[in-house]
Design an enzyme around this catalytic site. Structure first.
Site, PDB file in Angstrom:
ATOM      1  N   HIS A 292       0.443  -1.498  -0.259  1.00 51.13           N
ATOM      2  CA  HIS A 292       0.017   0.264   0.231  1.00 51.13           C
ATOM      3  C   HIS A 292       0.650   1.241  -0.127  1.00 51.13           C
ATOM      4  O   HIS A 292       2.002   1.005   0.828  1.00 51.13           O
ATOM      5  CB  HIS A 292      -1.335   0.016   1.587  1.00 51.13           C
ATOM      6  CG  HIS A 292      -1.745   0.806   1.123  1.00 51.13           C
ATOM      7  ND1 HIS A 292      -3.219   1.203   0.647  1.00 51.13           N
ATOM      8  CD2 HIS A 292      -2.096   2.380   2.009  1.00 51.13           C
ATOM      9  CE1 HIS A 292      -3.952   2.799   1.107  1.00 51.13           C
ATOM     10  NE2 HIS A 292      -2.513   3.295   1.594  1.00 51.13           N
TER      11      HIS A 292
ATOM     12  N   ASP B 184     -15.750   3.174   7.759  1.00 49.96           N
ATOM     13  CA  ASP B 184     -13.840   4.023   6.839  1.00 49.96           C
ATOM     14  C   ASP B 184     -14.069   4.968   6.010  1.00 49.96           C
ATOM     15  O   ASP B 184     -14.032   6.293   5.109  1.00 49.96           O
ATOM     16  CB  ASP B 184     -12.735   2.583   6.624  1.00 49.96           C
ATOM     17  CG  ASP B 184     -11.742   4.679   5.202  1.00 49.96           C
ATOM     18  OD1 ASP B 184     -11.309   4.833   6.529  1.00 49.96           O
ATOM     19  OD2 ASP B 184     -11.457   3.745   4.623  1.00 49.96           O
TER      20      ASP B 184
ATOM     21  N   ARG C 241     -14.328  13.174   6.026  1.00 49.83           N
ATOM     22  CA  ARG C 241     -12.527  13.799   6.592  1.00 49.83           C
ATOM     23  C   ARG C 241     -12.205  14.839   5.069  1.00 49.83           C
ATOM     24  O   ARG C 241     -11.462  15.366   5.383  1.00 49.83           O
ATOM     25  CB  ARG C 241     -11.731  12.677   6.962  1.00 49.83           C
ATOM     26  CG  ARG C 241     -11.704  11.827   8.288  1.00 49.83           C
ATOM     27  CD  ARG C 241     -10.864  10.960   8.741  1.00 49.83           C
ATOM     28  NE  ARG C 241      -9.613  11.465   7.867  1.00 49.83           N
ATOM     29  CZ  ARG C 241      -8.687  10.204   7.062  1.00 49.83           C
ATOM     30  NH1 ARG C 241      -9.242   9.522   7.249  1.00 49.83           N
ATOM     31  NH2 ARG C 241      -7.492  10.440   6.882  1.00 49.83           N
TER      32      ARG C 241
ATOM     33  N   SER D 113      -8.039   4.146   9.094  1.00 50.30           N
ATOM     34  CA  SER D 113      -8.055   4.192   7.834  1.00 50.30           C
ATOM     35  C   SER D 113      -7.214   3.117   6.245  1.00 50.30           C
ATOM     36  O   SER D 113      -8.000   2.170   6.121  1.00 50.30           O
ATOM     37  CB  SER D 113      -8.259   5.596   6.479  1.00 50.30           C
ATOM     38  OG  SER D 113      -9.022   5.357   5.641  1.00 50.30           O
TER      39      SER D 113
ATOM     40  N   LYS E  93      -8.415  -1.492   6.147  1.00 51.21           N
ATOM     41  CA  LYS E  93      -8.966  -2.337   4.938  1.00 51.21           C
ATOM     42  C   LYS E  93      -8.139  -3.123   4.681  1.00 51.21           C
ATOM     43  O   LYS E  93      -8.315  -4.419   3.830  1.00 51.21           O
ATOM     44  CB  LYS E  93      -8.691  -0.838   3.729  1.00 51.21           C
ATOM     45  CG  LYS E  93      -9.840  -0.200   3.735  1.00 51.21           C
ATOM     46  CD  LYS E  93      -9.903   0.972   2.860  1.00 51.21           C
ATOM     47  CE  LYS E  93      -8.858   2.155   3.789  1.00 51.21           C
ATOM     48  NZ  LYS E  93      -9.135   3.474   2.804  1.00 51.21           N
TER      49      LYS E  93
HETATM   50  N1  URA Z   1      -5.253   6.553   2.374  1.00 50.58           N
HETATM   51  C1  URA Z   1      -6.867   6.288   3.198  1.00 50.58           C
HETATM   52  O1  URA Z   1      -7.371   4.749   2.562  1.00 50.58           O
HETATM   53  N2  URA Z   1      -6.789   6.959   3.996  1.00 50.58           N
HETATM   54  C2  URA Z   1      -6.617   8.041   4.513  1.00 50.58           C
HETATM   55  O2  URA Z   1      -6.802   8.373   5.595  1.00 50.58           O
HETATM   56  C3  URA Z   1      -5.471   8.386   3.353  1.00 50.58           C
HETATM   57  C4  URA Z   1      -4.823   7.602   2.795  1.00 50.58           C
END
Ligand code: URA
Length: 432
Positions: free
Chosen positions: A88, A167, A174, A189, A193
């Site tokens: 990621h 999320d 946000r 966040s 995932k």
């Molecule tokens: N990527 C995400 O999935 N969440 C965040 O808060 C920032 C970047």
């Protein structure tokens, strides 16, 4: 029948506003109550701002992550014939690394499930890039994804709405309340995932610099340490690289042009920085999957990763041989004197590409796949007066002026012969 709620939302908000800490039960209730609509958006935005300003300790961030996972499904790759490893990136300008990386790692027999998103703002989305390949399909069912992981190893597809729905809702809030850049909120966040997705190995590319969420290396390290600890607590072997995002990654910023550049890397060429990061992340993923000696360079130069790329694209109905879209209009920007290119600001180039049509201003907007910027020189390169520094591409010429406005002051040329220090791309590595 009315249910009696165990906490008062306002109490929880004021606790965080006054720098207090929230218990496991309070966090778990808050996230669940927000997801089911009992806690209002206004209240959750106040809470997000209180968290941004006053922070959370490690246990609170862990509780927040677990509470978000609990709002949705958890995938499992048990029963798959291969180990799974995922990567990621926290997002940057010109960051197309997933495209060559997933097939490269998969070519060593590891399954790489890349549940990706679309871009919003100046950072591009992996799915938008791949959708410039004619026919390619982002939406796969869980069964299709599993079967592709078993047969080919690499899948890049849209994350379904089932993983951590809290999320999704909170991220959208946000985004419009100035509360994205909070380490507890970003870490929970991303990791909710990734943990819900069920991978056994996770490598994080945590970026710092002008084009990243984290502007300094220190903040990126704090974010990386928080995420690595969350992964380890959840039984996911997690490590992170801290990488420089002051300058765009590679030469292509956009969608179709980033696919083109990724294919060059898979063919054994491509810009040195894209190759360096692809190889470093592949080594991390493979070492954590039990293959510390995998010869990743050879897999790129020998075409093995390219074979996996072609199979991956075809499995999702894309045509790897089809020509990629080309923009209707281009405009070159040239050097106004001889010298050495010293500055190329990632954020400004990201915004310019976005204004050219490569990104979207609202979730529902389409992207223009051929729009973007092709850099012809990188910091440290000598340039001659009149030489092309970069080319802008767009389908509508009216977009050039606003893109050029974003680039004012974003690049500069030092005197010929000047020593321009180029910062290393990979600054550090973080593990538990
Ligand atoms: N990527 C995400 O999935 N969440 C965040 O808060 C920032 C970047």
């Amino acid at each position: 029948m009315s249910t009696v709620e165990p906490f008062d939302t306002v109490d929880l908000i004021t606790t965080k506003r006054d720098k207090g800490r929230l218990s496991t039960a309070q966090i778990s209730w808050l996230v669940d109550a927000y997801t089911r609509g009992y806690v209002a958006d206004e209240q959750m935005s106040a809470m997000a701002m209180a968290i941004l300003l006053n922070g959370m300790d490690r246990a609170e961030v862990h509780d927040l992550t677990m509470a978000m996972i609990a709002t949705g499904e958890r995938m499992s790759f048990e029963g798959l014939s291969r180990k799974t490893a995922d990567k990621h990136s926290t997002g940057g300008v010109g960051d197309k690394i997933t495209l060559p990386l997933a097939p490269l790692v998969a070519s060593f027999g590891v399954a790489v499930p890349q549940l990706s998103g679309r871009g919003l703002g100046h950072t591009g989305g992996t799915l938008d890039k791949l959708e410039s390949i004619p026919g390619w399909r982002a939406a796969l069912s869980n069964e299709e994804m599993r079967s592709q992981l078993d047969s080919i190893g690499a899948v890049i597809c849209a994350a379904g709405s089932g993983l951590a729905p809290a999320d999704k809702k909170l991220y959208a809030l946000r985004d419009i309340t100035g509360t994205v850049e909070s380490i507890p909120l970003i870490a929970s966040s991303i990791m909710s995932k990734k943990i819900a997705e069920g991978t056994s190995v996770l490598v994080l590319d945590v970026k710092f610099g002008s084009g990243a969420f984290m502007k300094t290396q220190e903040r990126a390290r704090e974010l990386a340490e928080t995420m690595v600890a969350l992964g380890a607590d959840a039984g996911v072997a997690t490590s992170a690289l801290l990488t420089n995002m002051n300058v765009p990654l590679g030469l292509a910023i956009g969608n179709a042009n980033e696919v083109r550049e990724s294919v060059e890397v898979l063919a054994g060429g491509g810009p040195a920085d894209v190759v360096e990061l692809t190889l470093a992340l592949a080594r991390e993923m493979l070492a954590a999957s039990g293959q510390p000696d995998a010869d990743v360079e050879k897999a790129l130069s020998g075409g093995r990763a390219m074979d996996t790329w072609r199979a991956m694209i075809k499995a999702q109905d894309g045509d790897p041989d089809a020509p990629l879209p080309v923009a209707k209009e281009t405009r070159d920007v040239v050097a106004d004197r001889d010298g050495v290119l010293e500055k190329q600001d990632a954020l400004a180039f990201g915004i310019a590409a976005w204004r050219l049509g490569a990104g979207r201003a609202r979730k529902e907007d389409p992207v223009q796949h051929a729009a973007g910027i092709d850099l012809r020189a990188k910091p440290g390169d000598s340039v001659k007066k009149g030489q092309v520094l970069f080319t802008l591409s767009a389908d509508e010429p009216a977009r050039f002026d606003r893109a050029l406005e974003a680039l004012e002051g974003a690049y500069s040329i030092a005197e010929a012969g000047a020593k321009v220090a180029v910062a290393p791309l990979i600054a550090d590595r973080v593990t538990v």
